[in-house]
Design an enzyme around this catalytic site. Sequence first.
Site: not given
Ligand code: SIN
Length: 202
Positions: A25-29, A100
């Site tokens: 699951f990704g929520y940022g980059s 990460e």
């Molecule tokens: C993510 O995107 O899920 C983790 C945080 C990031 O790499 O910005």
Amino acid sequence: MSANTISLNRKTDQLPDDGRPVWLFGYGSLIYKAGFDYIETRQAVVQGWKRRFWQGSHDHRGTPANPGRVATLIADAEARCTGLAYQVTPDVFEQLDVREKNGYLRLVRRLMFDDGAEVDGLVYIATEDNAAWLGPAPEAAIARHVASSEGPSGPNSEYLLELANALRIMDVDDPHVFAIEHHLRVLLEADHKPNYIDPGIS
Ligand code: SIN
């Protein structure tokens, strides 16, 4: 906890050793820049968590002396975070654990899809005991911080604005991200700095 989580994440037994795919699951980059091969991607929700720009970035959008601010997930029983789930083979985590490494732990969380299906997925979450943690601040202050930070992956403002654009395309409302974006655009405009609007989108 050390600022580098690679060895902690590699000690987990979350990854099948027969190469079977898992969900990430990704929520940022990880929403706006995958940078890895995946089998399938779907919009998904993690219940009980909210996206916040409370994590410091020493290695991508800032430096140890001048950390940037990037997203993490914060537990909140009332909240839900919408992001992108990717089905990937376990070898993908060799590069993701490095990407990460600045405070993010690879944890198992329940993912919910639009059609009601649920799966366990892996999520990188930076918790407040990591050495790069910055914590809460007013959104206008976060915007000022983001406007003045830059690291090896580029300006911190690019991270925020790319994420805001991607959430808009996904039709996801995130008042925290959009409030920071609003303040940041005012600052960037005043400074004649790039605002990263994709001309194909706006
Ligand atoms: C993510 O995107 O899920 C983790 C945080 C990031 O790499 O910005």
